[in-house]
Design an enzyme around this catalytic site. Sequence first.
Site, PDB file in Angstrom:
ATOM      1  CB  SER A  86      -0.958  -0.047   1.189  1.00  0.00           C
ATOM      2  OG  SER A  86      -1.980   0.902   1.069  1.00  0.00           O
ATOM      3  CG  ASP A 132      -6.769  -2.391  -3.666  1.00  0.00           C
ATOM      4  OD1 ASP A 132      -7.301  -1.325  -3.305  1.00  0.00           O
ATOM      5  OD2 ASP A 132      -5.565  -2.642  -3.496  1.00  0.00           O
ATOM      6  CG  HIS A 135      -5.931  -1.870  -0.100  1.00  0.00           C
ATOM      7  ND1 HIS A 135      -5.046  -1.511  -1.094  1.00  0.00           N
ATOM      8  CD2 HIS A 135      -5.455  -1.305   1.044  1.00  0.00           C
ATOM      9  CE1 HIS A 135      -4.089  -0.770  -0.588  1.00  0.00           C
ATOM     10  NE2 HIS A 135      -4.316  -0.625   0.711  1.00  0.00           N
TER      11      HIS A 135
END
Length: 341
Positions: A182, A276, A306
């Site tokens: 991320s 995601d 995600h």
Amino acid sequence: MRLVFRLPETVKRRIAGPAVRLDGQTLALDAQLLAGMSRRSGVSLVVNDSPEESRAALESGRHALEGPRFEDVISEDLAIDTTGGDLHATLHTPSHLSTPAPLLVFLHGGGWVIGSRTSYDSLVSFLAHHAQVKIMSVEYRLAPEHPFPAALDDALAAFEHAHRQADALGADRARIAVGGDSAGAHLAAVLAQLAARREGPRPSHQFLFYPATDFTGRHPSRDLFGEGFLLTDREIDWFQDQYAQAADRSDPRLSPLLGEVDAPIAPAYIATGGFDPLRDEGERYAEKLRQAGTEVVLHREADLVHGYLSFFALSPRFRAAALEAAEAIRSRLHTDSGTKK
């Protein structure tokens, strides 16, 4: 939470509801269950628009996600001297790993605002054990107290320290990679771009798990998956605002998708989640690297959301995705040295 994920599949399906199918994909049952439980309990990554409350909530809830510690992975705290003061990190080393060994400089996720090496300790230990590499987990400074480019400066300092102190760390300078998930994957991507254009050490590889790559554009996956799949559209905006603040968001250090990709940028392994909201910008970045002649492997976990690596201890499906990540690291960092394990 752990008890729910151990229930029979038929029971979990009744709790989760009908299968979710979107954009030609079917959401994994355990991912649907997790998203539904989070939604019903009011759990979110951003609490009351407060960085402090959001951090506290993540730290208090991390114990529900942690897996068992691997006894063969030895952890050592490090202090890296920088112009901004000491930068802290933890070096995770499998006990039977021969030296000099490959080393991954790992940057945690959390939208540049939340998360810590402590909250990622379980996952990093898992990856070190299964990939059989050293992993340096970095405690970079967080926004909004330390906005852009503080986190990036810390990532660069940690990477340069790893090269400078490779002998003391038992690391092979030819196999020092960068990676993260991320926001951490975003920092690793930018670091690899910068390293390719300047004098000094360059990462041998970059491992980017569901990276953010574009602060300026809105990609279709944000509209498809921006609600109901753990990371929301509003949260993405909030995290970006905390980190970027008044900076030009077209700056490639914020939007690596807009940056110049110069050979020889580090070979990339990029993983995305099918459900995601950041999926499309991660996959566009993979294509950008590929068109520039960079060696790229793009892997989509089509049925996951995600942040899926953080849930590896909850169920076999999440664990399988984390094992795929570990194998991607292991195969590249060991095979390239001629010491395949």
